[in-house]
Design a protein around this motif. Structure first.
Motif, PDB file in Angstrom:
ATOM      1  N   GLY A 109       0.919  -1.175   0.004  1.00  0.00           N
ATOM      2  CA  GLY A 109      -0.160  -0.091   0.233  1.00  0.00           C
ATOM      3  C   GLY A 109       0.679   1.225  -0.116  1.00  0.00           C
ATOM      4  O   GLY A 109       0.606   2.105  -0.881  1.00  0.00           O
ATOM      5  N   ALA A 110       2.049   1.261   0.727  1.00  0.00           N
ATOM      6  CA  ALA A 110       2.814   2.518   0.950  1.00  0.00           C
ATOM      7  C   ALA A 110       3.579   2.646  -0.368  1.00  0.00           C
ATOM      8  O   ALA A 110       4.003   3.941  -0.716  1.00  0.00           O
ATOM      9  N   VAL A 111       3.916   1.969  -1.347  1.00  0.00           N
ATOM     10  CA  VAL A 111       4.893   2.059  -2.349  1.00  0.00           C
ATOM     11  C   VAL A 111       3.994   1.924  -3.714  1.00  0.00           C
ATOM     12  O   VAL A 111       4.364   2.073  -4.571  1.00  0.00           O
ATOM     13  N   GLY A 112       2.928   1.580  -3.521  1.00  0.00           N
ATOM     14  CA  GLY A 112       1.906   1.314  -4.669  1.00  0.00           C
ATOM     15  C   GLY A 112       2.255   0.431  -5.678  1.00  0.00           C
ATOM     16  O   GLY A 112       2.784  -0.629  -5.336  1.00  0.00           O
ATOM     17  N   ALA A 113       2.399   0.902  -6.870  1.00  0.00           N
ATOM     18  CA  ALA A 113       2.669   0.001  -8.061  1.00  0.00           C
ATOM     19  C   ALA A 113       3.971  -0.510  -7.852  1.00  0.00           C
ATOM     20  O   ALA A 113       4.496  -1.387  -8.675  1.00  0.00           O
ATOM     21  N   ALA A 114       4.823   0.212  -7.187  1.00  0.00           N
ATOM     22  CA  ALA A 114       6.359  -0.477  -7.139  1.00  0.00           C
ATOM     23  C   ALA A 114       6.806  -1.454  -6.305  1.00  0.00           C
ATOM     24  O   ALA A 114       7.629  -2.006  -5.972  1.00  0.00           O
ATOM     25  N   GLY A 115       5.396  -1.878  -5.589  1.00  0.00           N
ATOM     26  CA  GLY A 115       5.652  -2.858  -4.464  1.00  0.00           C
ATOM     27  C   GLY A 115       6.375  -4.145  -5.090  1.00  0.00           C
ATOM     28  O   GLY A 115       7.040  -4.794  -4.497  1.00  0.00           O
ATOM     29  N   LEU A 122      18.271  -0.096  21.496  1.00  0.00           N
ATOM     30  CA  LEU A 122      17.330  -0.487  20.500  1.00  0.00           C
ATOM     31  C   LEU A 122      17.453   0.121  19.280  1.00  0.00           C
ATOM     32  O   LEU A 122      17.839   1.413  19.162  1.00  0.00           O
ATOM     33  N   PHE A 123      17.629  -0.481  18.217  1.00  0.00           N
ATOM     34  CA  PHE A 123      17.631   0.036  16.804  1.00  0.00           C
ATOM     35  C   PHE A 123      16.334  -0.051  16.270  1.00  0.00           C
ATOM     36  O   PHE A 123      15.627  -0.809  16.139  1.00  0.00           O
ATOM     37  N   SER A 124      15.907   1.304  15.962  1.00  0.00           N
ATOM     38  CA  SER A 124      14.542   1.268  15.146  1.00  0.00           C
ATOM     39  C   SER A 124      14.903   1.946  13.901  1.00  0.00           C
ATOM     40  O   SER A 124      15.115   3.181  13.594  1.00  0.00           O
ATOM     41  N   VAL A 125      14.274   1.245  12.725  1.00  0.00           N
ATOM     42  CA  VAL A 125      14.595   1.561  11.239  1.00  0.00           C
ATOM     43  C   VAL A 125      13.259   1.754  10.663  1.00  0.00           C
ATOM     44  O   VAL A 125      12.283   1.110  10.918  1.00  0.00           O
ATOM     45  N   SER A 126      13.124   3.064  10.170  1.00  0.00           N
ATOM     46  CA  SER A 126      11.928   3.523   9.545  1.00  0.00           C
ATOM     47  C   SER A 126      12.045   3.996   8.319  1.00  0.00           C
ATOM     48  O   SER A 126      13.291   4.541   7.645  1.00  0.00           O
ATOM     49  N   GLN A 127      11.070   4.028   7.451  1.00  0.00           N
ATOM     50  CA  GLN A 127      11.218   4.622   6.261  1.00  0.00           C
ATOM     51  C   GLN A 127       9.948   5.368   5.975  1.00  0.00           C
ATOM     52  O   GLN A 127       8.788   4.867   6.314  1.00  0.00           O
ATOM     53  N   ASP A 128      10.116   6.657   5.572  1.00  0.00           N
ATOM     54  CA  ASP A 128       8.710   7.391   5.356  1.00  0.00           C
ATOM     55  C   ASP A 128       7.728   7.444   6.554  1.00  0.00           C
ATOM     56  O   ASP A 128       6.557   7.193   6.477  1.00  0.00           O
ATOM     57  N   GLY A 129       8.533   7.287   7.763  1.00  0.00           N
ATOM     58  CA  GLY A 129       7.687   7.769   8.996  1.00  0.00           C
ATOM     59  C   GLY A 129       6.980   6.316   9.393  1.00  0.00           C
ATOM     60  O   GLY A 129       6.679   6.144  10.567  1.00  0.00           O
ATOM     61  N   ASP A 130       7.249   5.146   8.693  1.00  0.00           N
ATOM     62  CA  ASP A 130       6.794   3.871   9.202  1.00  0.00           C
ATOM     63  C   ASP A 130       7.903   3.098   9.744  1.00  0.00           C
ATOM     64  O   ASP A 130       9.009   2.843   9.016  1.00  0.00           O
ATOM     65  N   VAL A 131       7.989   2.469  11.092  1.00  0.00           N
ATOM     66  CA  VAL A 131       8.785   1.708  11.389  1.00  0.00           C
ATOM     67  C   VAL A 131       8.978   0.399  10.824  1.00  0.00           C
ATOM     68  O   VAL A 131       7.765  -0.321  10.646  1.00  0.00           O
ATOM     69  N   GLY A 175      16.543   2.883  -0.915  1.00  0.00           N
ATOM     70  CA  GLY A 175      15.729   3.809  -0.678  1.00  0.00           C
ATOM     71  C   GLY A 175      16.416   4.760   0.583  1.00  0.00           C
ATOM     72  O   GLY A 175      17.476   4.614   0.952  1.00  0.00           O
ATOM     73  N   THR A 176      15.771   5.737   1.218  1.00  0.00           N
ATOM     74  CA  THR A 176      15.902   6.484   2.270  1.00  0.00           C
ATOM     75  C   THR A 176      15.534   5.900   3.673  1.00  0.00           C
ATOM     76  O   THR A 176      14.396   5.577   3.684  1.00  0.00           O
ATOM     77  N   TYR A 177      16.498   5.683   4.453  1.00  0.00           N
ATOM     78  CA  TYR A 177      16.066   5.006   5.731  1.00  0.00           C
ATOM     79  C   TYR A 177      16.594   6.264   6.718  1.00  0.00           C
ATOM     80  O   TYR A 177      17.371   6.734   6.898  1.00  0.00           O
ATOM     81  N   THR A 235      20.060   9.350   9.018  1.00  0.00           N
ATOM     82  CA  THR A 235      19.150   9.427   7.971  1.00  0.00           C
ATOM     83  C   THR A 235      20.239   9.006   6.754  1.00  0.00           C
ATOM     84  O   THR A 235      21.216   9.594   6.649  1.00  0.00           O
ATOM     85  N   PHE A 236      19.943   7.832   6.092  1.00  0.00           N
ATOM     86  CA  PHE A 236      20.901   7.443   4.917  1.00  0.00           C
ATOM     87  C   PHE A 236      20.220   6.907   3.873  1.00  0.00           C
ATOM     88  O   PHE A 236      19.130   6.551   3.772  1.00  0.00           O
ATOM     89  N   GLU A 237      20.863   6.820   2.553  1.00  0.00           N
ATOM     90  CA  GLU A 237      20.450   6.385   1.430  1.00  0.00           C
ATOM     91  C   GLU A 237      21.039   5.004   1.244  1.00  0.00           C
ATOM     92  O   GLU A 237      22.367   4.882   1.334  1.00  0.00           O
ATOM     93  N   TYR A 238      20.354   4.011   1.197  1.00  0.00           N
ATOM     94  CA  TYR A 238      20.724   2.658   0.828  1.00  0.00           C
ATOM     95  C   TYR A 238      20.299   2.271  -0.639  1.00  0.00           C
ATOM     96  O   TYR A 238      19.390   2.376  -1.181  1.00  0.00           O
ATOM     97  N   ALA A 239      21.445   1.746  -1.163  1.00  0.00           N
ATOM     98  CA  ALA A 239      21.538   0.848  -2.468  1.00  0.00           C
ATOM     99  C   ALA A 239      22.095  -0.394  -2.416  1.00  0.00           C
ATOM    100  O   ALA A 239      23.046  -0.401  -1.771  1.00  0.00           O
ATOM    101  N   ASP A 240      21.376  -1.588  -2.933  1.00  0.00           N
ATOM    102  CA  ASP A 240      21.873  -2.654  -2.851  1.00  0.00           C
ATOM    103  C   ASP A 240      23.262  -2.729  -3.490  1.00  0.00           C
ATOM    104  O   ASP A 240      24.108  -3.508  -3.146  1.00  0.00           O
ATOM    105  N   SER A 241      23.281  -1.789  -4.652  1.00  0.00           N
ATOM    106  CA  SER A 241      24.537  -2.020  -5.499  1.00  0.00           C
ATOM    107  C   SER A 241      25.789  -1.388  -4.794  1.00  0.00           C
ATOM    108  O   SER A 241      26.794  -1.918  -4.626  1.00  0.00           O
ATOM    109  N   GLU A 242      25.546  -0.508  -3.755  1.00  0.00           N
ATOM    110  CA  GLU A 242      26.646  -0.022  -2.797  1.00  0.00           C
ATOM    111  C   GLU A 242      26.954  -1.017  -1.921  1.00  0.00           C
ATOM    112  O   GLU A 242      28.052  -1.125  -1.490  1.00  0.00           O
ATOM    113  N   ARG A 243      26.220  -1.554  -1.415  1.00  0.00           N
ATOM    114  CA  ARG A 243      26.349  -2.697  -0.731  1.00  0.00           C
ATOM    115  C   ARG A 243      27.363  -3.742  -1.047  1.00  0.00           C
ATOM    116  O   ARG A 243      28.405  -4.126  -0.479  1.00  0.00           O
TER     117      ARG A 243
END
Lengths: 424, 357
Positions: free
Chosen positions: B26-32, B132-141, B169-171, B201-209
């Motif tokens: 629901g959050a990412v719509g068609a990109a799910g 506690l590590f709390s990871v969120s994206q667009d305000g959702d944990v 994405g941005t986390y 806050t950081f930009e994550y990309a699989d390719s960078e990993r």
């Protein structure tokens, strides 16, 4: 959620969590539902203690009481906009009492019908000039460990409803909110909504299979909870020998004689680690004690333990802290007894509120101080002090997997004083 | 009363759609549908991890491989600095009485690591108290866990955990910086008493990993040795002081479970400093006791931290011991730190070692 295309069956599973008229409709819209047994015409046959549920609940073959499957906590305020000096009138008391009496006539006092209690907070009583009597220990809620930071619940009133029937629970809620004129063919002669404003609802469930059916929320891995576990953490609890009796938790004197106190905390669970990174044996060590794990004393969810967790057979937790580097939850709990008997009666339940795995820890005790004492034992700071290998939470029972979000304390008056009581 | 009445509103074994999946789609719509790609990448990078060695020594050994890490950033909150890093998801071992291999779960995307150090002395604060590590994206944990206190050969003491991200994405990562509740000495005395939160806050990309280094040791894995500590300018490591830098007249007491124990008496206090072989990391998480012959001391030791001693254990003595006195250090149970590969078979044994002061 229902508008987004989740099937009606899937929706019904979450009906109590969702609440409201549409959730109720999803439950009622079934032709094969048994009728819900109704209550007595003569309400004087009901117990005077609001918390006297055990006689009306089934027991298993070991004599453990089985609490109802579905639970609802309705948090309400009395005249929120009023400034000081505004106290309930007799007319309002009659309205509240009539609403409760209507529910009692509508539903049998049992897990097949409806069980409920109503509790009042310190905030509620503070609007009166008179103070609560010395026989009632009801402090405002506060943090009970150096490592927690809960939001205190400052609602005036909490109604706890419980039933094996989700439809009964939802129907009663709608009636209390003033959205239904009849419940189970009984006319509601009043609604709480005329006097109290609902500010929050919290929900949950307990019983074999229910957590596994509801593992599609954050905080618990899919498919990890044992199919027959009654709670998210995968083990039985509420063993008869580890529960205080209703008699033990009853206030014995003063104007609220026959009442009790209730603590409710809202706890978030973090069970990915519990199921994915701890072994079964480590889970048994942390839930019970290392000896239970080493000697394979716990089968499955622990039904083989009978009517007691068996933690009294574990070594002292401070000894295990040193020799095994881990202490068990049940093991720490044995320190919180008085003359060998438990002082707290648990009626807790799992929850999917906020779409997160959670626990509403609801406990009854003679005074809130008994809860505080128990909580201190469960903090395990003595295990932490005794051993460099047991941390504040690390290897200290199940503390790593929980975050206490909210705490609230309530007085459950005896039934005849349950409607907006005065402090004296 | 029927025990199965609750089934009225429950459909056993029926799962139309996962509530969690539903929310994310629901959050990412068609990109799910893209989320699945991230999981494929994760599987690809973990597929190259060599199996755990069949024949591991009962002590520190060189692991099959070492993964590098990428710094997300540092934040100073109150009197502490927090460094946050990520790498590939790691397998590691938890220790709660016994050891358990925590395998990488399919959905886990990264191993997230936090190091915490004193902003004034730039020294690591090695305690068991879990953040506690709390990871969120667009305000959702999207993932929330208490990180394990861990030891690795290249990073030393840190807090770490495998985390499930939803692809590129941005986390936002909130790292709890809990108050310290064990004994603090020296320049640490009375400090770190407030809990803070460090927000990254950081930009994550699989390719960078995938660009993070991955070094295998096919010829030397399993040897009694260790991979070298990393050199990262921005982050102090949790070394124990060299023996000669301890106060008083320090002695090496011996080794138990491959941890080396150094002891000294200074200002009427017995100080015991355990360290890893090869890399000399200080080791919190031990249940220790000790005896000192002449003074009649026979008791448990308190875990403590200090800027020069690091994680150590101590007790006040009644009298100053004499030269030639026998000191005995006893490991009462397994060390409870979680371990990266190469440490999981060490620091588990109990036993005593003695020497003369």
């Amino acid at each position: 959620m229902v508008e987004r295309g989740i099937s009606r069956r899937s929706f019904a599973k979450a009906a109590v969590a969702i609440g409201g008229a549409s959730a109720l409709a999803a439950c009622l819209d079934r032709s094969d539902a048994d009728p819900i047994p109704s209550g007595p015409d003569d309400l004087s046959t009901l117990p005077r203690r609001q918390h006297a549920w055990n006689e009306s609940l089934p027991t298993d073959e070991h004599g453990n009481v089985r609490t109802p499957a579905h639970h609802l906590l309705l948090y309400q305020q009395y005249d929120e906009t009023a400034t000081t000096g505004s106290t309930p009138t007799d007319e309002e008391r009659d309205t509240v009492e009539e609403a409760f009496r209507s529910l009692e006539r509508a539903y049998e006092h049992s897990n097949d019908g409806l069980l409920f209690t109503v509790g009042y907070s310190r905030r509620y009583f503070d609007r009166y000039d008179d103070s609560l009597p010395g026989s009632v220990d009801l402090p405002r809620p506060e943090a009970l460990a150096s490592f927690e930071d809960p939001e205190p619940d400052e609602f005036d009133v909490v109604v706890h409803l419980a039933s094996d029937r989700a439809d009964a629970l939802l129907e009663a809620e709608e009636a209390l909110r003033g959205n239904r004129e009849t419940v189970n063919d009984e006319t509601m002669s009043a609604a709480l909504a005329d006097v109290l404003q609902v500010r929050e609802r919290r929900t949950g469930f307990i019983g074999e299979g229910m957590p596994a059916e509801r593992d599609d929320v954050d905080g618990v891995p899919d498919g990890a909870v044992p199919e027959d576990a009654p709670l998210y953490m995968g083990f039985k609890s509420g063993f008869r020998a580890n529960q205080a009796t209703e008699e033990r938790v009853t206030i014995g004197e003063g104007p609220f004689e026959g009442g009790t106190t209730q603590h409710v905390s809202k706890i978030r669970l973090h069970l990915d680690q519990w199921y994915e990174q701890d072994s079964r044996s480590q889970r048994v060590s942390k839930m019970f004690c290392p000896a239970h794990a080493q000697q394979d004393r716990v089968e499955g969810v622990g039904a083989n333990l009978g009517d007691a967790s068996g933690a009294s057979a574990c070594p002292a937790h401070t000894t295990d802290a040193r020799e095994n580097g881990v202490v068990g939850h049940a093991q720490k709990n044995t320190a919180a007894r008085e003359n060998g008997s438990p002082i707290m009666l648990r009626r807790d339940f799992s929850s999917t509120d906020d779409d997160r795995a959670g626990l509403h820890f609801l406990a009854l005790q003679h005074e809130i101080g008994d809860f505080v004492k128990t909580r201190e034992a469960m903090n395990g700071s003595d295990a932490n002090d005794a051993s460099g290998s047991v941390g504040t939470r690390h290897n200290n029972g199940i503390l790593q997997y929980m975050t206490v979000l909210r705490r609230g304390n309530y007085l459950l008056p005896p039934r005849d004083k349950r409607a907006l009581p005065r402090p004296g | 009363m029927a025990a199965t009445e609750w089934l009225l509103c429950v459909q056993p074994g029926f799962r139309v759609m996962n509530r969690r999946t539903f929310i994310r789609v629901g959050a990412v719509g068609a990109a799910g549908g893209l989320a699945g790609c991230g999981e494929l990448f994760a599987q690809r990078s973990t597929a190259r991890i060599p199996p755990v060695l069949d024949d591991r020594p009962d002590g520190v050994y060189r692991p099959t491989h070492i993964e590098g890490m990428e710094m997300i950033g540092t934040q100073t909150v109150g009197d502490r600095t927090v460094g946050l890093f990520y790498s590939f998801p790691h397998r590691f071992w938890t220790v709660s009485g016994e050891t358990n291999l925590a395998e990488i779960q399919d959905a886990q995307t990264v191993h997230l690591m936090a190091a915490m150090w004193d902003r004034e002395t730039d020294t690591v604060i090695p305690v068991l108290r879990q953040p506690l590590f709390s990871v969120s994206q667009d305000g959702d944990v999207i993932d929330e866990k208490r990180a394990w206190p861990m030891l690795s050969q290249n990073m030393g003491f840190h807090f770490g955990e495998n985390i499930e991200l939803d692809g590129d994405g941005t986390y936002t990562v909130e790292v709890e910086v809990p108050s310290v509740d064990i004994e603090t000495v020296g320049a640490f005395d009375g400090r770190f008493q407030t809990t803070h939160t460090a927000t990254f806050t950081f930009e994550y990309a699989d390719s960078e990993r995938e660009d993070i280094s991955f070094e295998e040791f096919p010829d030397t894995a399993g040897e009694r040795a260790a991979a070298d500590p990393m050199a990262m300018m921005d982050m102090p490591l949790s070394f124990a002081p060299p023996r000669e830098e301890l106060p008083g007249s320090p002695v090496t007491v011996g080794s138990v479970g491959d941890a080396k124990f150094v002891a000294t008496v200074a200002d009427g206090t017995l100080i015991v400093s355990p360290r890893t072989p090869y890399n000399r990391y200080a080791i919190p998480g031990f249940p220790l006791s000790a005896t000192v012959e002449s003074g009649g001391f026979d008791d448990t030791l308190t875990d403590a931290i200090g800027p020069s001693l690091g994680a150590h254990y101590r007790a006040a003595l009644d009298g100053e011991p004499e030269r030639g006195d026998t000191v005995t250090v006893t490991v009462d149970g397994p060390n409870s730190l979680s371990r990266h590969e190469g440490y999981e078979t060490a620091f588990l044994e109990g036993g005593s070692v003695s020497t003369t002061l």
